[in-house]
Design a protein around this motif. Sequence first.
Motif, PDB file in Angstrom:
ATOM      1  N   ALA A  65      35.004  71.014-115.081  1.00 20.59           N
ATOM      2  CA  ALA A  65      35.610  71.426-116.346  1.00 20.59           C
ATOM      3  C   ALA A  65      34.591  72.091-117.259  1.00 20.59           C
ATOM      4  N   ILE A  66      33.357  71.528-117.311  1.00 20.92           N
ATOM      5  CA  ILE A  66      32.311  72.136-118.147  1.00 20.92           C
ATOM      6  C   ILE A  66      31.892  73.490-117.570  1.00 20.92           C
ATOM      7  N   ALA A  67      31.896  73.644-116.235  1.00 24.89           N
ATOM      8  CA  ALA A  67      31.569  74.935-115.631  1.00 24.89           C
ATOM      9  C   ALA A  67      32.589  75.997-116.027  1.00 24.89           C
ATOM     10  N   TYR A  68      33.877  75.620-116.013  1.00 24.45           N
ATOM     11  CA  TYR A  68      34.911  76.556-116.449  1.00 24.45           C
ATOM     12  C   TYR A  68      34.803  76.841-117.944  1.00 24.45           C
ATOM     13  N   VAL A 127      32.736  86.823-105.635  1.00 23.09           N
ATOM     14  CA  VAL A 127      32.152  85.855-106.583  1.00 23.09           C
ATOM     15  C   VAL A 127      33.175  84.797-106.972  1.00 23.09           C
ATOM     16  N   VAL A 128      34.399  85.199-107.246  1.00 25.42           N
ATOM     17  CA  VAL A 128      35.425  84.235-107.648  1.00 25.42           C
ATOM     18  C   VAL A 128      35.723  83.264-106.515  1.00 25.42           C
ATOM     19  N   MET A 129      35.761  83.745-105.274  1.00 20.17           N
ATOM     20  CA  MET A 129      36.004  82.847-104.130  1.00 20.17           C
ATOM     21  C   MET A 129      34.880  81.824-104.002  1.00 20.17           C
ATOM     22  N   PHE A 130      33.629  82.259-104.152  1.00 20.08           N
ATOM     23  CA  PHE A 130      32.517  81.316-104.086  1.00 20.08           C
ATOM     24  C   PHE A 130      32.583  80.319-105.248  1.00 20.08           C
ATOM     25  N   ALA A 131      32.959  80.822-106.453  1.00 18.36           N
ATOM     26  CA  ALA A 131      33.016  79.928-107.614  1.00 18.36           C
ATOM     27  C   ALA A 131      34.071  78.841-107.438  1.00 18.36           C
ATOM     28  N   LEU A 132      35.170  79.168-106.768  1.00 16.06           N
ATOM     29  CA  LEU A 132      36.230  78.193-106.565  1.00 16.06           C
ATOM     30  C   LEU A 132      35.956  77.252-105.400  1.00 16.06           C
ATOM     31  N   GLY A 133      35.031  77.639-104.520  1.00 10.95           N
ATOM     32  CA  GLY A 133      34.851  76.860-103.306  1.00 10.95           C
ATOM     33  C   GLY A 133      33.595  76.033-103.233  1.00 10.95           C
ATOM     34  N   GLN A 134      32.759  76.052-104.269  1.00  7.77           N
ATOM     35  CA  GLN A 134      31.532  75.275-104.190  1.00  7.77           C
ATOM     36  C   GLN A 134      31.232  74.643-105.546  1.00  7.77           C
ATOM     37  N   GLU A 135      30.371  73.629-105.498  1.00  7.27           N
ATOM     38  CA  GLU A 135      29.983  72.933-106.710  1.00  7.27           C
ATOM     39  C   GLU A 135      29.055  73.822-107.540  1.00  7.27           C
ATOM     40  N   PRO A 136      29.186  73.779-108.863  1.00  3.71           N
ATOM     41  CA  PRO A 136      28.303  74.602-109.711  1.00  3.71           C
ATOM     42  C   PRO A 136      26.863  74.113-109.655  1.00  3.71           C
ATOM     43  N   THR A 137      25.952  75.042-109.853  1.00  2.00           N
ATOM     44  CA  THR A 137      24.511  74.747-109.885  1.00  2.00           C
ATOM     45  C   THR A 137      24.071  74.675-111.329  1.00  2.00           C
ATOM     46  N   TRP A 138      23.437  73.535-111.720  1.00  2.00           N
ATOM     47  CA  TRP A 138      23.115  73.318-113.134  1.00  2.00           C
ATOM     48  C   TRP A 138      21.650  73.557-113.458  1.00  2.00           C
ATOM     49  N   GLU A 139      20.913  74.153-112.531  1.00  2.00           N
ATOM     50  CA  GLU A 139      19.500  74.423-112.799  1.00  2.00           C
ATOM     51  C   GLU A 139      19.397  75.369-113.998  1.00  2.00           C
ATOM     52  N   PRO A 140      18.397  75.162-114.864  1.00  2.00           N
ATOM     53  CA  PRO A 140      17.287  74.173-114.793  1.00  2.00           C
ATOM     54  C   PRO A 140      17.631  72.838-115.447  1.00  2.00           C
ATOM     55  N   TRP A 141      18.924  72.600-115.691  1.00  7.35           N
ATOM     56  CA  TRP A 141      19.346  71.325-116.287  1.00  7.35           C
ATOM     57  C   TRP A 141      19.880  70.433-115.180  1.00  7.35           C
ATOM     58  N   ARG A 142      20.324  69.216-115.566  1.00  9.61           N
ATOM     59  CA  ARG A 142      20.961  68.324-114.615  1.00  9.61           C
ATOM     60  C   ARG A 142      22.467  68.370-114.786  1.00  9.61           C
ATOM     61  N   ALA A 143      23.177  67.760-113.842  1.00  4.69           N
ATOM     62  CA  ALA A 143      24.630  67.767-113.910  1.00  4.69           C
ATOM     63  C   ALA A 143      25.088  67.053-115.178  1.00  4.69           C
ATOM     64  N   PRO A 144      26.067  67.581-115.887  1.00  2.58           N
ATOM     65  CA  PRO A 144      26.519  66.942-117.137  1.00  2.58           C
ATOM     66  C   PRO A 144      26.998  65.509-116.945  1.00  2.58           C
TER      67      PRO A 144
END
Length: 587
Positions: A477-480, A530-547
């Motif tokens: 949800a935060i990625a979107y 890009v949209v297909m990859f965005a829908l099919g994989q977990e977001p990358t939060w670098e250089p931060w950590r997962a929310p």
Amino acid sequence: MSAGNTQAPERIGPYRLVRKIGEGGMGVVHLGLDEDGREVAIKVLHPHVAADLKARDRLIREVETMRRVRSPFVASVLDAELVGREPYVVTRFAPGRTLEDIVLSDGPLGAREVIRLAQGLCQALVAIHAADVIHRDLKPSNVMMVNGEPLVIDFGIAHLVNATRLTQTGMFVGTPGYLAPEIIRDAEITQKADVHALASTVFFAAAGVPPFGTGAFEVICYNIMEGRPQLDKAPVWLRGWLARALAVDPDERPTAQELLRMARALDPRVTTFNEVPPPNRSTPSGTKVLPSKQTYSDLLPPVEYGRPAPEPPRTRRQPEVKPPPYVPAPMSARPVAPPPRPDQRVAGYPAPPYTPPAYTPPRQRKKYVVGSQLVGGLLLAALVGLTVMMPVVMSVVGITLALVLRMGEYLFGDLVKRRQARGGASAADPLLVVVGTPWALVKSFLITLVHVPLALLFGLCVYGVARWGGGFDTNQAIAYAAGGLVAGLFVLPGGGAPRKAVARTLTSVLRTPGAALVAALVAGTAAVIVVMFALGQEPTWEPWRAPSTVLKELTDNARDSATGLVTGMIDDLMRSLGLGFLSPWGP
């Protein structure tokens, strides 16, 4: 207009230039090819004409009017670009010779060809005047002969910079021998001026010389203003038609439609004419011309009659001797006409029946299948998809990109407006860009500072919809929400400047429909991937950590206040970015 083969630039707009074919006072004419490989005539205006704002405004209005003219005897306007640095007008290309070139090289036209020319020019003028336009520069060099038919060219261009007046240098724009008297006198100009020019052009074709002579500019203008055409050099059967159209007073000239009816009645076998001026009109020598009578004198060439000397007294009346009636010679006694030249027939030689060529209206320039707006939308979709994949990095990139684009629009958008207003570039443009950069940067930063919170609110709305409406977990949800933030920078109110900058850049790069189509295909393919990859994989939060991880730690260790939770999140983010020394909540 003189022909030549000077090397021309490779392209202008969507047209490929083949060679230079002529040059006049208003611009250079090139033979070009359109996107479908058809030959067109492209007139590029000279810089001093392009820089005249009144000329551009008048040209814009008249080009739009010219698009309504549909006649096989007029080189139709196919396209025009009037706001760029090099304004140009595209017309139908006529593969032939000008009337001036034909007459000067091969001599005057034959009677049948002159009638054909007169009728074609009259039909062209009727169509032009029906569109409520005045040509103002009709002359032999502006008439192409294509398969024996006239084609009026150089339409709506010759009088852009007030061609019917004296220019700033004191010279006329146009050929003096074919100007109407009211143009030289700087009086009101109507469509009757074109009638005068048409008759002068037909005179040249029939006689091989200009109607008002050659020589000094002042002499020609004087003959025009005094109404002294050399009608004795024109064929007898044509003089009455010419005299009506070459009248000094515009009100005495026929309209184009009336002149066409008169041209259809021309017959070289009819040798009577009525070109003698009314009584008491002075001739160049100062003598008076006697009125014409219904006698055999009408069959003779025009002569000047002096004032009759007083007759000596006679004692008795002499009987009046009447001349014998005129009897035409039999056909067998007439001289045999020589064979015609390839492009000319002499008077009396019968022409084959003429069938006008079928006229096909010119095809207008095609609209772009795809444009810069579609390509820009696809690029924005790809940027949003990348932000969903890498929320932290791409959010920073999106905010920076919006700031840079807004700054570029403030700098170069104003520069383009100034160039369009003055008709070209200026030597001071680079200095204005350098001087305006600091203010553009400050202005862009302040507006972006206000616009980012608005985009952030839009991202929070996206988070709420994704989290509780779509059933996504916190990280997704935060990625979107980050994707909504980046999209809001361009689509929300206040994002007009970045959008204009993108559209201006794409428009300057995508000059043809083919280039726009290729760009749309590339951008669309990238956006889909890009949209297909965005829908099919977990977001990358670098250089931060997962929310979700950060929220759990802050929930476990934060104080029992909402303020502590928020400040803890900010402190953790700044430490992850290497900016912990700036955090006011750190140890």
